[in-house]
Design a protein around this motif. Structure first.
Motif, PDB file in Angstrom:
ATOM      1  N   SER A 184      -8.261   1.490  -8.055  1.00 43.42           N
ATOM      2  CA  SER A 184      -9.145   1.111  -7.077  1.00 43.42           C
ATOM      3  C   SER A 184      -9.628  -0.326  -7.008  1.00 43.42           C
ATOM      4  O   SER A 184      -9.942  -0.816  -5.820  1.00 43.42           O
ATOM      5  N   GLY A 185      -9.597  -1.184  -8.065  1.00 44.17           N
ATOM      6  CA  GLY A 185      -9.937  -2.501  -7.693  1.00 44.17           C
ATOM      7  C   GLY A 185      -8.661  -3.183  -6.987  1.00 44.17           C
ATOM      8  O   GLY A 185      -9.067  -4.492  -6.693  1.00 44.17           O
ATOM      9  N   LEU A 186      -7.700  -2.611  -6.873  1.00 45.46           N
ATOM     10  CA  LEU A 186      -6.606  -3.421  -6.067  1.00 45.46           C
ATOM     11  C   LEU A 186      -6.656  -3.346  -4.689  1.00 45.46           C
ATOM     12  O   LEU A 186      -6.027  -4.159  -3.801  1.00 45.46           O
ATOM     13  N   ILE A 187      -7.431  -2.473  -4.120  1.00 41.87           N
ATOM     14  CA  ILE A 187      -7.572  -2.168  -2.859  1.00 41.87           C
ATOM     15  C   ILE A 187      -8.412  -3.217  -1.912  1.00 41.87           C
ATOM     16  O   ILE A 187      -9.477  -3.649  -2.358  1.00 41.87           O
ATOM     17  N   ARG A 188      -7.822  -3.552  -0.793  1.00 43.31           N
ATOM     18  CA  ARG A 188      -8.489  -4.752   0.045  1.00 43.31           C
ATOM     19  C   ARG A 188      -9.952  -4.214   0.509  1.00 43.31           C
ATOM     20  O   ARG A 188     -10.904  -4.968   0.619  1.00 43.31           O
ATOM     21  N   ASP A 189     -10.341  -3.006   0.843  1.00 43.81           N
ATOM     22  CA  ASP A 189     -11.322  -2.649   1.404  1.00 43.81           C
ATOM     23  C   ASP A 189     -11.778  -1.004   0.634  1.00 43.81           C
ATOM     24  O   ASP A 189     -10.790  -0.349   0.554  1.00 43.81           O
ATOM     25  N   ALA A 190     -12.833  -0.886   0.327  1.00 40.81           N
ATOM     26  CA  ALA A 190     -13.211   0.310  -0.364  1.00 40.81           C
ATOM     27  C   ALA A 190     -12.975   1.413   0.537  1.00 40.81           C
ATOM     28  O   ALA A 190     -12.918   2.759   0.233  1.00 40.81           O
ATOM     29  N   ARG A 191     -12.755   1.075   2.031  1.00 36.08           N
ATOM     30  CA  ARG A 191     -12.448   2.323   2.808  1.00 36.08           C
ATOM     31  C   ARG A 191     -11.005   1.922   3.301  1.00 36.08           C
ATOM     32  O   ARG A 191     -10.926   1.455   4.268  1.00 36.08           O
ATOM     33  N   PRO A 192     -10.240   2.548   2.414  1.00 37.21           N
ATOM     34  CA  PRO A 192      -8.805   2.216   3.027  1.00 37.21           C
ATOM     35  C   PRO A 192      -8.284   2.731   4.357  1.00 37.21           C
ATOM     36  O   PRO A 192      -9.036   3.763   4.991  1.00 37.21           O
ATOM     37  N   MET A 193      -7.479   2.100   4.988  1.00 36.87           N
ATOM     38  CA  MET A 193      -6.901   2.714   6.476  1.00 36.87           C
ATOM     39  C   MET A 193      -6.230   3.787   6.128  1.00 36.87           C
ATOM     40  O   MET A 193      -5.654   4.286   5.292  1.00 36.87           O
ATOM     41  N   THR A 194      -6.366   4.679   7.340  1.00 37.72           N
ATOM     42  CA  THR A 194      -5.581   6.054   7.260  1.00 37.72           C
ATOM     43  C   THR A 194      -4.158   5.718   7.978  1.00 37.72           C
ATOM     44  O   THR A 194      -4.092   5.926   9.175  1.00 37.72           O
ATOM     45  N   LEU A 195      -3.504   5.328   7.292  1.00 38.05           N
ATOM     46  CA  LEU A 195      -2.168   4.773   7.633  1.00 38.05           C
ATOM     47  C   LEU A 195      -0.959   5.922   7.406  1.00 38.05           C
ATOM     48  O   LEU A 195       0.065   5.849   8.165  1.00 38.05           O
ATOM     49  N   LEU A 196      -1.468   6.553   6.340  1.00 37.77           N
ATOM     50  CA  LEU A 196      -0.372   7.650   5.721  1.00 37.77           C
ATOM     51  C   LEU A 196      -0.646   8.787   6.332  1.00 37.77           C
ATOM     52  O   LEU A 196      -1.834   9.280   6.266  1.00 37.77           O
ATOM     53  N   SER A 197       0.466   9.279   6.698  1.00 38.82           N
ATOM     54  CA  SER A 197       0.142  10.940   7.281  1.00 38.82           C
ATOM     55  C   SER A 197       0.491  11.932   6.209  1.00 38.82           C
ATOM     56  O   SER A 197       1.171  11.458   5.178  1.00 38.82           O
ATOM     57  N   ASP A 198       0.181  13.243   6.597  1.00 34.18           N
ATOM     58  CA  ASP A 198       0.913  14.353   5.678  1.00 34.18           C
ATOM     59  C   ASP A 198       2.169  13.978   5.571  1.00 34.18           C
ATOM     60  O   ASP A 198       2.953  14.638   4.472  1.00 34.18           O
ATOM     61  N   ALA A 199       3.021  13.895   6.768  1.00 32.58           N
ATOM     62  CA  ALA A 199       4.348  13.853   6.508  1.00 32.58           C
ATOM     63  C   ALA A 199       4.592  12.584   5.780  1.00 32.58           C
ATOM     64  O   ALA A 199       5.929  12.788   4.923  1.00 32.58           O
ATOM     65  N   ASP A 200       4.127  11.734   5.920  1.00 28.84           N
ATOM     66  CA  ASP A 200       4.543  10.602   4.763  1.00 28.84           C
ATOM     67  C   ASP A 200       4.544  10.891   3.322  1.00 28.84           C
ATOM     68  O   ASP A 200       5.253  10.678   2.585  1.00 28.84           O
ATOM     69  N   ILE A 201       3.471  11.631   2.960  1.00 32.86           N
ATOM     70  CA  ILE A 201       3.007  12.022   1.683  1.00 32.86           C
ATOM     71  C   ILE A 201       4.121  13.122   1.448  1.00 32.86           C
ATOM     72  O   ILE A 201       4.537  12.984   0.047  1.00 32.86           O
ATOM     73  N   ALA A 202       4.569  14.082   2.376  1.00 30.64           N
ATOM     74  CA  ALA A 202       5.614  15.043   1.978  1.00 30.64           C
ATOM     75  C   ALA A 202       6.740  14.351   1.635  1.00 30.64           C
ATOM     76  O   ALA A 202       7.556  14.837   0.834  1.00 30.64           O
ATOM     77  N   VAL A 203       7.499  13.299   2.438  1.00 21.63           N
ATOM     78  CA  VAL A 203       8.540  12.423   2.053  1.00 21.63           C
ATOM     79  C   VAL A 203       8.569  11.788   0.719  1.00 21.63           C
ATOM     80  O   VAL A 203       9.357  11.839   0.095  1.00 21.63           O
TER      81      VAL A 203
END
Length: 142
Positions: free
Chosen positions: A65-84
């Motif tokens: 968690s300390g590596l993330i740019r913002d405590a509210r990460p962008m929603t860039l990854l879709s369920d399809a990305d995670i499935a891949v």
């Protein structure tokens, strides 16, 4: 706010946990300022084959968690990305999905836009392929 270019990287590990040295290497790269992490997700498959997904909102270990740019990460990854990503791992294995912002490229990207240009193509040569190419040319990678 300046952002980008962004890249999605999936790293697969043949075990249920990601080694501390991987976290350390990623942390060092972030701290150097070359990249930031816009999002990070861990995907694991248990011994029975069930897929489990963890991000910052689902109890991602503090080391990540300390590596993330913002405590509210962008929603860039879709369920399809995670499935891949889940397809890249077997039972009792884990994958790391990282959305990486190439901060080193901010100025270049800005100047390309200012001059009326666009990034027409962007690709990535996986490490294993780069090593094979060097070896084919008689160079021993270090």
């Amino acid at each position: 706010m300046k952002i980008g270019p962004l890249e999605v990287i999936v790293c697969a590990f043949p075990k249920p946990a990601i080694g501390a040295n991987v976290i350390k290497a990623l942390s060092e790269t972030v701290k150097s300022g070359a990249i930031t992490l816009a999002d990070i997700v861990l995907v694991s498959r248990d011994r029975a084959g069930a897929v489990h997904v963890r991000d910052l909102h689902d109890g991602l270990p503090a080391a990540w968690s300390g590596l993330i740019r913002d405590a509210r990460p962008m929603t860039l990854l879709s369920d399809a990305d995670i499935a891949v990503a889940a397809e890249t791992i077997g039972n009792n294995e884990t994958a790391l999905i990282a959305v990486v912002e190439h901060r080193w490229a901010h100025r270049l990207s800005e100047e390309v836009r200012r001059s009326g240009g666009v990034t027409a193509l962007q690709g990535r040569v996986p490490d294993a392929e780069a090593v094979l190419a060097l070896e084919a040319d008689g160079v021993t990678p270090t």
